[in-house]
Scaffold this motif. Sequence first.
Motif, PDB file in Angstrom:
ATOM      1  N   ILE A  75       0.837  -1.208   0.000  1.00 18.16           N
ATOM      2  CA  ILE A  75       0.000   0.000   0.000  1.00 18.16           C
ATOM      3  C   ILE A  75       0.871   1.256   0.000  1.00 18.16           C
ATOM      4  CG2 ILE A  75      -1.668   1.319   1.356  1.00 18.16           C
ATOM      5  CD1 ILE A  75      -2.800  -1.350   2.332  1.00 18.16           C
ATOM      6  N   LEU A  76       1.851   1.302   0.885  1.00 18.82           N
ATOM      7  CA  LEU A  76       2.723   2.485   0.951  1.00 18.82           C
ATOM      8  C   LEU A  76       3.541   2.650  -0.325  1.00 18.82           C
ATOM      9  CD1 LEU A  76       3.990   2.227   4.648  1.00 18.82           C
ATOM     10  CD2 LEU A  76       2.164   3.663   3.728  1.00 18.82           C
ATOM     11  N   THR A  78       2.723   1.614  -3.381  1.00 20.70           N
ATOM     12  CA  THR A  78       1.837   2.031  -4.470  1.00 20.70           C
ATOM     13  C   THR A  78       1.499   3.514  -4.365  1.00 20.70           C
ATOM     14  OG1 THR A  78       0.882  -0.195  -4.490  1.00 20.70           O
ATOM     15  CG2 THR A  78      -0.320   1.530  -5.640  1.00 20.70           C
ATOM     16  N   ILE A  79       1.213   3.973  -3.157  1.00 15.58           N
ATOM     17  CA  ILE A  79       0.932   5.399  -2.971  1.00 15.58           C
ATOM     18  C   ILE A  79       2.151   6.241  -3.324  1.00 15.58           C
ATOM     19  CG2 ILE A  79       0.355   7.151  -1.249  1.00 15.58           C
ATOM     20  CD1 ILE A  79      -1.322   5.074   0.182  1.00 15.58           C
ATOM     21  N   ILE A  82       2.386   6.467  -7.129  1.00 15.06           N
ATOM     22  CA  ILE A  82       1.357   7.336  -7.702  1.00 15.06           C
ATOM     23  C   ILE A  82       1.695   8.805  -7.469  1.00 15.06           C
ATOM     24  CG2 ILE A  82      -1.070   8.005  -7.525  1.00 15.06           C
ATOM     25  CD1 ILE A  82      -1.717   5.098  -6.874  1.00 15.06           C
ATOM     26  N   VAL A  83       2.150   9.140  -6.272  1.00 16.13           N
ATOM     27  CA  VAL A  83       2.445  10.544  -5.952  1.00 16.13           C
ATOM     28  C   VAL A  83       3.670  11.037  -6.707  1.00 16.13           C
ATOM     29  CG1 VAL A  83       3.102  12.113  -4.093  1.00 16.13           C
ATOM     30  CG2 VAL A  83       1.325  10.397  -3.703  1.00 16.13           C
ATOM     31  N   LYS A 106      -4.790   9.418 -14.560  1.00 15.85           N
ATOM     32  CA  LYS A 106      -5.304   9.631 -13.202  1.00 15.85           C
ATOM     33  C   LYS A 106      -6.752   9.178 -13.091  1.00 15.85           C
ATOM     34  CE  LYS A 106      -2.267  13.457 -11.882  1.00 15.85           C
ATOM     35  NZ  LYS A 106      -2.195  14.891 -11.476  1.00 15.85           N
ATOM     36  N   CYS A 109      -6.740   5.394 -13.000  1.00 13.35           N
ATOM     37  CA  CYS A 109      -6.250   4.874 -11.718  1.00 13.35           C
ATOM     38  C   CYS A 109      -7.309   4.986 -10.631  1.00 13.35           C
ATOM     39  CB  CYS A 109      -4.975   5.613 -11.316  1.00 13.35           C
ATOM     40  SG  CYS A 109      -4.258   5.059  -9.753  1.00 13.35           S
ATOM     41  N   LEU A 185      -4.018  -1.134  -5.135  1.00 11.21           N
ATOM     42  CA  LEU A 185      -4.243  -0.378  -3.905  1.00 11.21           C
ATOM     43  C   LEU A 185      -5.537  -0.814  -3.212  1.00 11.21           C
ATOM     44  CD1 LEU A 185      -3.132   1.935  -2.164  1.00 11.21           C
ATOM     45  CD2 LEU A 185      -4.470   3.515  -3.557  1.00 11.21           C
ATOM     46  N   SER A 186      -6.610  -0.960  -3.982  1.00  9.13           N
ATOM     47  CA  SER A 186      -7.889  -1.370  -3.384  1.00  9.13           C
ATOM     48  C   SER A 186      -7.834  -2.807  -2.882  1.00  9.13           C
ATOM     49  CB  SER A 186      -9.012  -1.203  -4.412  1.00  9.13           C
ATOM     50  OG  SER A 186      -8.770  -2.002  -5.561  1.00  9.13           O
TER      51      SER A 186
END
Length: 250
Positions: A75-76, A78-79, A82-83, A106, A109, A185-186
């Motif tokens: 999760i971390l 992937t975030i 994306i950022v 975007k 995603c 992420l989901s």
Amino acid sequence: LAQGSRGWAVEARDSRGSLQRERHLPLLGAMLPISRVQVGRDWMEIFTVLVWATVILIMFLAKLKATQDVLIAVILGTIMVIVNADSMFSKFRFYKIYLVLRRSLKKDCFGAASLGAACLLWHALAPEAWTPGVALHLGSFGAWVAYDVQTSPVVSCGLWAGGRNQMTKIQLGLRIAAQSAGLLLSFAAFGLYYSFRFPGEGPFRHLLGLESICGAVVAFAASVVRIRSCDAAFAEKAARREAGAEAKTD
């Protein structure tokens, strides 16, 4: 000029000879004290909060299982990707293509993450049902038809295989990467929640099965048929326009 305890006054006669008097407050009483004390940051308090937050985080991670640690790392990570996508892709040749498709990527995603979260929530309410897995793929086809948003690699591959000049291989790869990031992420967030709610049970037993594969095949075939019909209609309209333009010139 007259001065008293309540201030000072100026007396003068105007052109008509009448006495005019103006009263003023004392200068010392009207002045406000100027403080040189400046409000600064309490770095000791900030350091204490950070230390306690680190201790709580270490205690929380120490009680997690290996699978939960992996899910949190996914999760971390992937975030973070994306950022920091702009800075990460700036060194590659396809960066200009990414800049053109950035808004669409975007949307893909976040659309994939939202659709995946909705189907996973349905799966949480009905763990034994196989319909959420089918709805994940059919819903992505519906999202593309209704909102022109590609939320699944199955739909993107169908558009690339059945369409004419719809997208290049690089554009297809970027869209698949954006969709995969949202779905990952989901799915990782749901897997982490499921591991706390029902420890020892698999969260995707009925979501990813034979029915889900059939739904993916149907979504792929429907995407191919839909894009071919759209291309045929567009070509027919273009031919009519050319024929009308030639008739006008004649």
